[in-house]
Scaffold this motif. Sequence first.
Motif, PDB file in Angstrom:
ATOM      1  N   PHE A  93      37.384  50.718  38.593  1.00 47.57           N
ATOM      2  CA  PHE A  93      36.203  49.922  38.239  1.00 47.57           C
ATOM      3  C   PHE A  93      34.968  50.430  38.975  1.00 47.57           C
ATOM      4  O   PHE A  93      34.481  49.785  39.917  1.00 47.57           O
ATOM      5  CB  PHE A  93      36.437  48.446  38.588  1.00 47.57           C
ATOM      6  CG  PHE A  93      37.367  47.729  37.657  1.00 47.57           C
ATOM      7  CD1 PHE A  93      36.920  47.206  36.458  1.00 47.57           C
ATOM      8  CD2 PHE A  93      38.710  47.582  37.984  1.00 47.57           C
ATOM      9  CE1 PHE A  93      37.780  46.524  35.606  1.00 47.57           C
ATOM     10  CE2 PHE A  93      39.578  46.913  37.136  1.00 47.57           C
ATOM     11  CZ  PHE A  93      39.122  46.384  35.934  1.00 47.57           C
ATOM     12  N   PRO A  94      34.442  51.579  38.567  1.00 45.35           N
ATOM     13  CA  PRO A  94      33.250  52.094  39.250  1.00 45.35           C
ATOM     14  C   PRO A  94      32.049  51.155  39.172  1.00 45.35           C
ATOM     15  O   PRO A  94      31.169  51.188  40.045  1.00 45.35           O
ATOM     16  CB  PRO A  94      32.977  53.422  38.524  1.00 45.35           C
ATOM     17  CG  PRO A  94      33.691  53.313  37.218  1.00 45.35           C
ATOM     18  CD  PRO A  94      34.890  52.463  37.476  1.00 45.35           C
ATOM     19  N   LYS A  95      32.022  50.290  38.146  1.00 45.81           N
ATOM     20  CA  LYS A  95      30.915  49.341  38.008  1.00 45.81           C
ATOM     21  C   LYS A  95      31.307  47.932  38.456  1.00 45.81           C
ATOM     22  O   LYS A  95      30.522  46.993  38.319  1.00 45.81           O
ATOM     23  CB  LYS A  95      30.436  49.306  36.555  1.00 45.81           C
ATOM     24  CG  LYS A  95      29.843  50.625  36.075  1.00 45.81           C
ATOM     25  CD  LYS A  95      29.352  50.509  34.636  1.00 45.81           C
ATOM     26  CE  LYS A  95      28.758  51.823  34.159  1.00 45.81           C
ATOM     27  NZ  LYS A  95      28.275  51.726  32.750  1.00 45.81           N
ATOM     28  N   GLY A  96      32.524  47.779  38.984  1.00 44.54           N
ATOM     29  CA  GLY A  96      32.972  46.481  39.460  1.00 44.54           C
ATOM     30  C   GLY A  96      33.619  45.632  38.375  1.00 44.54           C
ATOM     31  O   GLY A  96      33.618  45.984  37.192  1.00 44.54           O
ATOM     32  N   ILE A  97      34.180  44.490  38.790  1.00 42.43           N
ATOM     33  CA  ILE A  97      34.919  43.581  37.906  1.00 42.43           C
ATOM     34  C   ILE A  97      34.084  42.338  37.613  1.00 42.43           C
ATOM     35  O   ILE A  97      33.603  41.671  38.533  1.00 42.43           O
ATOM     36  CB  ILE A  97      36.246  43.149  38.565  1.00 42.43           C
ATOM     37  CG1 ILE A  97      37.146  44.358  38.832  1.00 42.43           C
ATOM     38  CG2 ILE A  97      36.966  42.116  37.709  1.00 42.43           C
ATOM     39  CD1 ILE A  97      38.348  44.034  39.717  1.00 42.43           C
ATOM     40  N   ASP A  98      33.924  42.025  36.343  1.00 41.79           N
ATOM     41  CA  ASP A  98      33.262  40.780  35.952  1.00 41.79           C
ATOM     42  C   ASP A  98      34.245  39.614  35.913  1.00 41.79           C
ATOM     43  O   ASP A  98      33.927  38.509  36.355  1.00 41.79           O
ATOM     44  CB  ASP A  98      32.617  40.923  34.567  1.00 41.79           C
ATOM     45  CG  ASP A  98      31.447  41.883  34.556  1.00 41.79           C
ATOM     46  OD1 ASP A  98      30.558  41.737  35.411  1.00 41.79           O
ATOM     47  OD2 ASP A  98      31.428  42.772  33.689  1.00 41.79           O
ATOM     48  N   VAL A  99      35.451  39.875  35.351  1.00 45.43           N
ATOM     49  CA  VAL A  99      36.452  38.814  35.186  1.00 45.43           C
ATOM     50  C   VAL A  99      37.811  39.316  35.665  1.00 45.43           C
ATOM     51  O   VAL A  99      38.251  40.412  35.287  1.00 45.43           O
ATOM     52  CB  VAL A  99      36.566  38.374  33.711  1.00 45.43           C
ATOM     53  CG1 VAL A  99      37.784  37.480  33.498  1.00 45.43           C
ATOM     54  CG2 VAL A  99      35.301  37.638  33.276  1.00 45.43           C
ATOM     55  N   TYR A 100      38.454  38.511  36.509  1.00 46.06           N
ATOM     56  CA  TYR A 100      39.815  38.816  36.945  1.00 46.06           C
ATOM     57  C   TYR A 100      40.738  37.720  36.452  1.00 46.06           C
ATOM     58  O   TYR A 100      40.484  36.532  36.663  1.00 46.06           O
ATOM     59  CB  TYR A 100      39.885  38.899  38.472  1.00 46.06           C
ATOM     60  CG  TYR A 100      41.294  39.059  39.017  1.00 46.06           C
ATOM     61  CD1 TYR A 100      42.171  39.989  38.477  1.00 46.06           C
ATOM     62  CD2 TYR A 100      41.753  38.263  40.068  1.00 46.06           C
ATOM     63  CE1 TYR A 100      43.466  40.127  38.961  1.00 46.06           C
ATOM     64  CE2 TYR A 100      43.039  38.408  40.571  1.00 46.06           C
ATOM     65  CZ  TYR A 100      43.890  39.333  40.005  1.00 46.06           C
ATOM     66  OH  TYR A 100      45.172  39.478  40.481  1.00 46.06           O
ATOM     67  N   PHE A 101      41.831  38.109  35.790  1.00 41.94           N
ATOM     68  CA  PHE A 101      42.839  37.155  35.345  1.00 41.94           C
ATOM     69  C   PHE A 101      44.036  37.288  36.271  1.00 41.94           C
ATOM     70  O   PHE A 101      44.725  38.309  36.264  1.00 41.94           O
ATOM     71  CB  PHE A 101      43.249  37.416  33.895  1.00 41.94           C
ATOM     72  CG  PHE A 101      43.911  36.241  33.238  1.00 41.94           C
ATOM     73  CD1 PHE A 101      43.220  35.432  32.351  1.00 41.94           C
ATOM     74  CD2 PHE A 101      45.232  35.918  33.524  1.00 41.94           C
ATOM     75  CE1 PHE A 101      43.819  34.337  31.749  1.00 41.94           C
ATOM     76  CE2 PHE A 101      45.854  34.833  32.937  1.00 41.94           C
ATOM     77  CZ  PHE A 101      45.141  34.028  32.046  1.00 41.94           C
ATOM     78  N   GLU A 102      44.284  36.246  37.053  1.00 39.15           N
ATOM     79  CA  GLU A 102      45.275  36.284  38.132  1.00 39.15           C
ATOM     80  C   GLU A 102      46.624  35.717  37.716  1.00 39.15           C
ATOM     81  O   GLU A 102      46.732  34.554  37.325  1.00 39.15           O
ATOM     82  CB  GLU A 102      44.737  35.485  39.325  1.00 39.15           C
ATOM     83  CG  GLU A 102      45.718  35.270  40.452  1.00 39.15           C
ATOM     84  CD  GLU A 102      46.066  36.550  41.192  1.00 39.15           C
ATOM     85  OE1 GLU A 102      46.762  37.398  40.602  1.00 39.15           O
ATOM     86  OE2 GLU A 102      45.623  36.688  42.339  1.00 39.15           O
ATOM     87  N   ASN A 103      47.654  36.566  37.782  1.00 39.97           N
ATOM     88  CA  ASN A 103      49.025  36.134  37.539  1.00 39.97           C
ATOM     89  C   ASN A 103      49.939  36.374  38.734  1.00 39.97           C
ATOM     90  O   ASN A 103      51.081  35.905  38.725  1.00 39.97           O
ATOM     91  CB  ASN A 103      49.614  36.902  36.342  1.00 39.97           C
ATOM     92  CG  ASN A 103      48.980  36.529  35.022  1.00 39.97           C
ATOM     93  OD1 ASN A 103      48.968  35.375  34.633  1.00 39.97           O
ATOM     94  ND2 ASN A 103      48.443  37.525  34.323  1.00 39.97           N
ATOM     95  N   VAL A 104      49.481  37.103  39.736  1.00 43.95           N
ATOM     96  CA  VAL A 104      50.366  37.608  40.789  1.00 43.95           C
ATOM     97  C   VAL A 104      50.057  37.039  42.165  1.00 43.95           C
ATOM     98  O   VAL A 104      50.941  36.571  42.870  1.00 43.95           O
ATOM     99  CB  VAL A 104      50.323  39.148  40.835  1.00 43.95           C
ATOM    100  CG1 VAL A 104      51.180  39.674  41.985  1.00 43.95           C
ATOM    101  CG2 VAL A 104      50.813  39.733  39.519  1.00 43.95           C
ATOM    102  N   GLY A 105      48.787  37.091  42.587  1.00 46.43           N
ATOM    103  CA  GLY A 105      48.416  36.632  43.918  1.00 46.43           C
ATOM    104  C   GLY A 105      48.549  37.726  44.956  1.00 46.43           C
ATOM    105  O   GLY A 105      48.762  38.905  44.659  1.00 46.43           O
ATOM    106  N   GLY A 106      48.426  37.339  46.240  1.00 43.86           N
ATOM    107  CA  GLY A 106      48.631  38.273  47.337  1.00 43.86           C
ATOM    108  C   GLY A 106      47.673  39.443  47.309  1.00 43.86           C
ATOM    109  O   GLY A 106      46.452  39.283  47.213  1.00 43.86           O
ATOM    110  N   LYS A 107      48.219  40.650  47.389  1.00 41.56           N
ATOM    111  CA  LYS A 107      47.416  41.870  47.456  1.00 41.56           C
ATOM    112  C   LYS A 107      46.589  42.083  46.199  1.00 41.56           C
ATOM    113  O   LYS A 107      45.517  42.698  46.247  1.00 41.56           O
ATOM    114  CB  LYS A 107      48.315  43.079  47.699  1.00 41.56           C
ATOM    115  CG  LYS A 107      48.974  43.099  49.070  1.00 41.56           C
ATOM    116  CD  LYS A 107      47.926  43.236  50.176  1.00 41.56           C
ATOM    117  CE  LYS A 107      48.565  43.342  51.554  1.00 41.56           C
ATOM    118  NZ  LYS A 107      47.559  43.421  52.646  1.00 41.56           N
TER     119      LYS A 107
END
Length: 341
Positions: A214-228
Amino acid sequence: MMNLTSKEIRLKARPNGMPKDSDFEVATTEARQPGEGEVLVRNIWMSVDPYMRGRMMDRESYVPPFQIGSPLEGGAIGQVVASKSDKLKVGTYVNHMLGWREFATAPAAGFTPVDPALGPIEAFLGVLGMPGMTAWAGLFKVANLKDGETVFVSAASGAVGSVVCQLAKAHGCYVVGSAGSDEKCKWLTEVAGIDKAINYKTCGDLTKAVKDAFPKGIDVYFENVGGKHLEAAIESMRPNGRAALCGMIEQYNDTEPRPGPTNLIQIVGKSLRLQGFIVSNYFQHLGEFFAEMGPLIKAGKMHWEETVEDGIENAPKAFLNLFNGANFGKMLVKIGPDKAV
Protein backbone atom coordinates in the motif's frame (compact mmCIF):
# COMPACT_ATOMS: atom_id res chain seq x y z
CA MET A 1 -45.68 -39.44 9.59
CA MET A 2 -43.65 -42.40 10.78
CA ASN A 3 -41.30 -41.81 13.69
CA LEU A 4 -37.97 -40.34 12.62
CA THR A 5 -34.69 -40.61 14.50
CA SER A 6 -32.43 -37.58 14.46
CA LYS A 7 -28.74 -37.46 15.24
CA GLU A 8 -27.51 -34.27 16.87
CA ILE A 9 -24.23 -32.88 18.17
CA ARG A 10 -24.22 -31.79 21.79
CA LEU A 11 -21.71 -29.82 23.83
CA LYS A 12 -20.19 -32.30 26.28
CA ALA A 13 -17.65 -30.00 27.96
CA ARG A 14 -16.64 -26.36 27.72
CA PRO A 15 -13.35 -26.11 25.80
CA ASN A 16 -10.25 -24.78 27.50
CA GLY A 17 -8.16 -23.20 24.77
CA MET A 18 -8.40 -25.00 21.44
CA PRO A 19 -11.55 -27.18 21.34
CA LYS A 20 -11.04 -30.93 20.98
CA ASP A 21 -13.13 -33.90 19.88
CA SER A 22 -13.98 -34.89 23.47
CA ASP A 23 -15.79 -31.56 23.97
CA PHE A 24 -18.57 -32.86 21.69
CA GLU A 25 -20.83 -35.90 21.63
CA VAL A 26 -23.21 -37.44 19.11
CA ALA A 27 -26.69 -38.27 20.42
CA THR A 28 -29.71 -39.87 18.78
CA THR A 29 -33.19 -38.66 19.59
CA GLU A 30 -36.65 -38.84 18.05
CA ALA A 31 -37.66 -35.99 15.78
CA ARG A 32 -40.67 -34.24 17.30
CA GLN A 33 -43.73 -33.98 15.09
CA PRO A 34 -44.90 -30.39 14.54
CA GLY A 35 -47.64 -28.87 16.64
CA GLU A 36 -50.03 -26.15 15.55
CA GLY A 37 -48.12 -23.39 13.72
CA GLU A 38 -44.94 -25.47 13.58
CA VAL A 39 -42.95 -27.27 10.87
CA LEU A 40 -40.57 -30.22 10.81
CA VAL A 41 -37.48 -29.63 8.69
CA ARG A 42 -34.94 -32.16 7.47
CA ASN A 43 -31.58 -30.43 7.37
CA ILE A 44 -29.51 -30.79 4.21
CA TRP A 45 -26.59 -28.44 4.85
CA MET A 46 -25.22 -26.82 7.99
CA SER A 47 -22.61 -24.19 8.65
CA VAL A 48 -19.79 -24.03 11.16
CA ASP A 49 -18.46 -20.56 11.94
CA PRO A 50 -15.72 -19.11 14.16
CA TYR A 51 -18.19 -17.10 16.28
CA MET A 52 -19.52 -20.39 17.67
CA ARG A 53 -16.33 -20.70 19.73
CA GLY A 54 -17.46 -17.77 21.88
CA ARG A 55 -20.81 -19.42 22.58
CA MET A 56 -18.99 -22.41 24.06
CA MET A 57 -17.84 -20.21 26.94
CA ASP A 58 -20.13 -19.61 29.92
CA ARG A 59 -20.15 -15.85 29.68
CA GLU A 60 -22.52 -13.05 28.80
CA SER A 61 -22.40 -12.02 25.15
CA TYR A 62 -24.65 -10.84 22.34
CA VAL A 63 -26.02 -14.40 22.08
CA PRO A 64 -26.59 -16.87 24.96
CA PRO A 65 -23.91 -19.52 25.54
CA PHE A 66 -24.42 -23.11 24.44
CA GLN A 67 -25.50 -25.38 27.30
CA ILE A 68 -23.73 -28.57 28.35
CA GLY A 69 -25.72 -31.61 27.22
CA SER A 70 -27.82 -29.66 24.73
CA PRO A 71 -27.47 -29.61 20.93
CA LEU A 72 -25.44 -26.79 19.46
CA GLU A 73 -27.05 -24.25 17.14
CA GLY A 74 -26.05 -22.55 13.92
CA GLY A 75 -27.04 -21.80 10.37
CA ALA A 76 -28.64 -24.58 8.34
CA ILE A 77 -30.53 -25.12 5.12
CA GLY A 78 -33.27 -27.74 5.05
CA GLN A 79 -36.56 -28.71 3.51
CA VAL A 80 -39.96 -28.81 5.21
CA VAL A 81 -41.11 -32.43 5.48
CA ALA A 82 -44.19 -31.87 7.70
CA SER A 83 -46.15 -28.71 8.32
CA LYS A 84 -48.98 -27.51 10.52
CA SER A 85 -48.55 -23.92 9.39
CA ASP A 86 -50.16 -22.14 6.46
CA LYS A 87 -46.97 -20.07 6.12
CA LEU A 88 -44.67 -22.90 5.02
CA LYS A 89 -45.70 -25.77 2.79
CA VAL A 90 -44.09 -29.20 2.63
CA GLY A 91 -41.21 -29.09 0.16
CA THR A 92 -40.19 -25.48 0.89
CA TYR A 93 -36.45 -24.91 1.30
CA VAL A 94 -35.68 -22.84 4.39
CA ASN A 95 -32.79 -21.14 6.14
CA HIS A 96 -32.71 -21.27 9.94
CA MET A 97 -30.50 -21.46 13.05
CA LEU A 98 -31.20 -25.01 14.24
CA GLY A 99 -28.22 -26.72 12.70
CA TRP A 100 -26.02 -29.40 14.31
CA ARG A 101 -28.94 -31.87 14.01
CA GLU A 102 -30.58 -33.89 11.26
CA PHE A 103 -34.17 -32.75 11.95
CA ALA A 104 -35.51 -29.56 13.51
CA THR A 105 -39.03 -28.80 14.75
CA ALA A 106 -40.04 -25.24 15.68
CA PRO A 107 -42.59 -22.50 14.95
CA ALA A 108 -42.70 -21.56 11.28
CA ALA A 109 -41.64 -18.00 12.11
CA GLY A 110 -38.14 -19.28 12.86
CA PHE A 111 -37.59 -20.44 9.27
CA THR A 112 -36.95 -18.22 6.24
CA PRO A 113 -37.80 -19.54 2.76
CA VAL A 114 -34.95 -19.50 0.24
CA ASP A 115 -35.25 -19.41 -3.52
CA PRO A 116 -33.18 -22.14 -5.21
CA ALA A 117 -33.36 -20.11 -8.43
CA LEU A 118 -30.95 -17.53 -6.98
CA GLY A 119 -28.17 -20.07 -6.54
CA PRO A 120 -27.30 -23.42 -4.98
CA ILE A 121 -29.17 -23.79 -1.70
CA GLU A 122 -25.90 -24.11 0.25
CA ALA A 123 -24.92 -20.64 -1.01
CA PHE A 124 -27.49 -19.28 1.46
CA LEU A 125 -25.03 -20.31 4.17
CA GLY A 126 -22.19 -18.53 2.35
CA VAL A 127 -22.20 -15.77 -0.25
CA LEU A 128 -25.98 -15.35 -0.08
CA GLY A 129 -26.16 -15.95 3.67
CA MET A 130 -24.65 -14.64 6.88
CA PRO A 131 -21.02 -14.51 5.65
CA GLY A 132 -21.98 -12.59 2.52
CA MET A 133 -24.23 -10.25 4.47
CA THR A 134 -21.43 -9.72 7.01
CA ALA A 135 -19.06 -8.72 4.22
CA TRP A 136 -21.57 -6.34 2.64
CA ALA A 137 -22.67 -4.72 5.90
CA GLY A 138 -19.10 -4.30 7.12
CA LEU A 139 -17.95 -2.64 3.93
CA PHE A 140 -20.88 -0.37 3.20
CA LYS A 141 -22.71 0.23 6.49
CA VAL A 142 -19.76 0.17 8.92
CA ALA A 143 -16.72 1.27 6.91
CA ASN A 144 -18.73 3.42 4.44
CA LEU A 145 -16.64 2.26 1.50
CA LYS A 146 -16.36 4.69 -1.40
CA ASP A 147 -15.63 3.72 -4.98
CA GLY A 148 -11.93 3.64 -5.83
CA GLU A 149 -10.55 3.47 -2.28
CA THR A 150 -7.74 1.22 -1.05
CA VAL A 151 -8.83 -1.82 0.94
CA PHE A 152 -6.94 -4.38 3.04
CA VAL A 153 -8.69 -7.62 4.02
CA SER A 154 -7.36 -10.18 6.51
CA ALA A 155 -8.36 -13.84 6.14
CA ALA A 156 -9.19 -12.81 2.60
CA SER A 157 -9.85 -16.29 1.22
CA GLY A 158 -12.37 -17.13 3.95
CA ALA A 159 -16.15 -17.13 3.65
CA VAL A 160 -16.44 -13.46 4.66
CA GLY A 161 -13.12 -12.13 3.40
CA SER A 162 -13.50 -13.48 -0.13
CA VAL A 163 -16.83 -11.67 -0.54
CA VAL A 164 -15.33 -8.47 0.90
CA CYS A 165 -12.54 -8.64 -1.67
CA GLN A 166 -14.87 -9.09 -4.63
CA LEU A 167 -17.38 -6.47 -3.50
CA ALA A 168 -14.55 -3.96 -3.13
CA LYS A 169 -13.22 -4.80 -6.60
CA ALA A 170 -16.72 -4.40 -8.03
CA HIS A 171 -16.58 -0.83 -6.72
CA GLY A 172 -13.28 -0.05 -8.43
CA CYS A 173 -11.11 -0.36 -5.34
CA TYR A 174 -7.45 -1.34 -5.03
CA VAL A 175 -7.61 -4.50 -2.90
CA VAL A 176 -4.96 -6.47 -1.04
CA GLY A 177 -5.76 -9.55 1.02
CA SER A 178 -3.84 -11.82 3.37
CA ALA A 179 -4.12 -15.61 3.47
CA GLY A 180 -2.18 -18.52 4.92
CA SER A 181 -1.05 -20.44 1.85
CA ASP A 182 0.28 -19.86 -1.65
CA GLU A 183 -2.73 -21.75 -3.04
CA LYS A 184 -5.15 -19.36 -1.34
CA CYS A 185 -3.13 -16.33 -2.45
CA LYS A 186 -3.15 -17.57 -6.03
CA TRP A 187 -6.94 -17.99 -5.90
CA LEU A 188 -7.35 -14.46 -4.57
CA THR A 189 -5.41 -12.87 -7.43
CA GLU A 190 -6.39 -15.19 -10.30
CA VAL A 191 -10.03 -15.99 -9.45
CA ALA A 192 -11.26 -13.32 -7.02
CA GLY A 193 -9.29 -10.75 -9.02
CA ILE A 194 -7.69 -8.73 -6.23
CA ASP A 195 -4.57 -6.69 -6.89
CA LYS A 196 -2.17 -8.39 -4.46
CA ALA A 197 -2.19 -11.21 -1.92
CA ILE A 198 0.13 -11.62 1.07
CA ASN A 199 0.97 -15.03 2.51
CA TYR A 200 1.25 -13.98 6.14
CA LYS A 201 2.98 -17.24 7.07
CA THR A 202 5.92 -16.72 4.69
CA CYS A 203 6.14 -12.95 4.14
CA GLY A 204 8.40 -12.31 7.14
CA ASP A 205 7.63 -8.90 8.64
CA LEU A 206 3.87 -8.55 8.09
CA THR A 207 3.86 -4.82 8.83
CA LYS A 208 6.50 -4.23 6.13
CA ALA A 209 4.69 -6.49 3.67
CA VAL A 210 1.46 -4.55 4.13
CA LYS A 211 3.24 -1.21 3.87
CA ASP A 212 4.95 -2.31 0.64
CA ALA A 213 1.57 -3.38 -0.79
CA PHE A 214 0.00 0.00 0.00
CA PRO A 215 2.33 2.77 -1.17
CA LYS A 216 -0.57 5.23 -0.84
CA GLY A 217 -1.86 3.79 2.45
CA ILE A 218 -5.09 2.02 3.46
CA ASP A 219 -8.49 3.71 3.41
CA VAL A 220 -10.51 0.72 4.68
CA TYR A 221 -9.40 -2.32 6.66
CA PHE A 222 -11.71 -5.31 7.07
CA GLU A 223 -10.62 -7.18 10.20
CA ASN A 224 -11.13 -10.92 10.57
CA VAL A 225 -7.93 -11.95 12.37
CA GLY A 226 -6.68 -9.45 14.97
CA GLY A 227 -3.24 -9.37 16.57
CA LYS A 228 -0.38 -8.62 14.18
CA HIS A 229 -2.79 -8.03 11.31
CA LEU A 230 -4.48 -5.19 13.16
CA GLU A 231 -1.13 -3.70 14.08
CA ALA A 232 0.08 -3.89 10.47
CA ALA A 233 -3.12 -2.30 9.19
CA ILE A 234 -3.01 0.60 11.66
CA GLU A 235 0.57 1.31 10.64
CA SER A 236 -0.44 1.81 7.00
CA MET A 237 -3.84 3.43 7.38
CA ARG A 238 -4.37 6.85 5.89
CA PRO A 239 -5.74 9.81 7.86
CA ASN A 240 -9.49 9.33 8.47
CA GLY A 241 -9.22 5.65 7.57
CA ARG A 242 -11.93 3.25 8.75
CA ALA A 243 -11.75 -0.31 9.98
CA ALA A 244 -14.71 -2.70 10.20
CA LEU A 245 -13.92 -5.21 12.95
CA CYS A 246 -15.80 -8.41 12.12
CA GLY A 247 -13.79 -10.97 14.09
CA MET A 248 -10.39 -11.81 15.57
CA ILE A 249 -10.04 -15.55 15.02
CA GLU A 250 -6.37 -15.48 16.04
CA GLN A 251 -7.46 -14.90 19.63
CA TYR A 252 -10.58 -17.04 20.01
CA ASN A 253 -8.78 -19.90 21.73
CA ASP A 254 -6.47 -17.83 23.96
CA THR A 255 -6.50 -18.82 27.61
CA GLU A 256 -4.58 -15.72 28.70
CA PRO A 257 -4.87 -12.12 27.45
CA ARG A 258 -2.27 -11.30 24.83
CA PRO A 259 -0.63 -7.90 24.36
CA GLY A 260 -2.56 -5.57 22.10
CA PRO A 261 -1.15 -3.72 19.07
CA THR A 262 1.79 -1.51 20.04
CA ASN A 263 0.71 1.37 17.79
CA LEU A 264 -2.79 2.20 19.03
CA ILE A 265 -1.67 5.81 19.56
CA GLN A 266 -1.86 6.22 15.78
CA ILE A 267 -5.64 5.92 16.00
CA VAL A 268 -5.61 9.38 17.57
CA GLY A 269 -3.05 11.05 15.33
CA LYS A 270 -4.59 9.70 12.13
CA SER A 271 -8.22 10.28 13.24
CA LEU A 272 -9.02 6.65 12.53
CA ARG A 273 -12.39 5.03 13.15
CA LEU A 274 -12.37 1.39 14.26
CA GLN A 275 -15.84 -0.09 14.73
CA GLY A 276 -16.81 -3.59 15.76
CA PHE A 277 -20.10 -4.91 14.47
CA ILE A 278 -22.53 -7.84 14.58
CA VAL A 279 -24.24 -8.72 11.33
CA SER A 280 -27.65 -9.20 12.98
CA ASN A 281 -27.72 -5.44 13.62
CA TYR A 282 -28.02 -4.92 9.86
CA PHE A 283 -30.60 -7.51 8.81
CA GLN A 284 -33.03 -4.71 7.93
CA HIS A 285 -30.80 -4.13 4.89
CA LEU A 286 -31.14 -7.67 3.47
CA GLY A 287 -33.02 -6.34 0.45
CA GLU A 288 -30.12 -4.05 -0.45
CA PHE A 289 -27.69 -6.92 0.03
CA PHE A 290 -29.57 -9.25 -2.34
CA ALA A 291 -29.96 -6.41 -4.84
CA GLU A 292 -26.18 -6.07 -5.02
CA MET A 293 -25.21 -9.73 -4.86
CA GLY A 294 -27.76 -11.13 -7.32
CA PRO A 295 -26.46 -9.31 -10.41
CA LEU A 296 -22.83 -10.00 -9.47
CA ILE A 297 -23.50 -13.74 -9.22
CA LYS A 298 -25.48 -13.81 -12.47
CA ALA A 299 -22.70 -11.90 -14.25
CA GLY A 300 -20.06 -14.36 -13.00
CA LYS A 301 -18.35 -11.63 -10.97
CA MET A 302 -18.72 -13.33 -7.59
CA HIS A 303 -16.75 -16.51 -6.98
CA TRP A 304 -16.55 -18.71 -3.92
CA GLU A 305 -14.97 -21.87 -2.60
CA GLU A 306 -16.41 -24.42 -0.19
CA THR A 307 -14.86 -27.07 2.01
CA VAL A 308 -17.36 -29.83 2.75
CA GLU A 309 -17.44 -32.55 5.39
CA ASP A 310 -20.02 -35.29 4.90
CA GLY A 311 -22.27 -36.49 7.73
CA ILE A 312 -23.48 -34.90 10.95
CA GLU A 313 -20.87 -36.93 12.87
CA ASN A 314 -18.13 -34.88 11.18
CA ALA A 315 -19.51 -31.51 12.23
CA PRO A 316 -17.04 -31.20 15.17
CA LYS A 317 -14.16 -32.01 12.81
CA ALA A 318 -15.33 -29.30 10.42
CA PHE A 319 -15.54 -26.81 13.28
CA LEU A 320 -12.06 -27.63 14.60
CA ASN A 321 -10.59 -27.25 11.12
CA LEU A 322 -11.64 -23.59 11.12
CA PHE A 323 -8.83 -22.86 13.56
CA ASN A 324 -5.97 -24.57 11.73
CA GLY A 325 -6.60 -23.15 8.26
CA ALA A 326 -7.78 -26.46 6.79
CA ASN A 327 -10.80 -24.84 5.16
CA PHE A 328 -10.74 -23.01 1.85
CA GLY A 329 -13.67 -20.62 1.66
CA LYS A 330 -16.88 -21.55 3.45
CA MET A 331 -16.79 -24.58 5.74
CA LEU A 332 -19.96 -26.66 5.37
CA VAL A 333 -21.31 -29.99 6.54
CA LYS A 334 -23.52 -31.99 4.17
CA ILE A 335 -26.16 -33.67 6.34
CA GLY A 336 -28.67 -35.16 3.94
CA PRO A 337 -29.77 -35.47 0.30
CA ASP A 338 -30.44 -32.31 -1.70
CA LYS A 339 -34.13 -33.18 -1.88
CA ALA A 340 -35.67 -34.31 1.39
CA VAL A 341 -39.20 -34.90 0.09
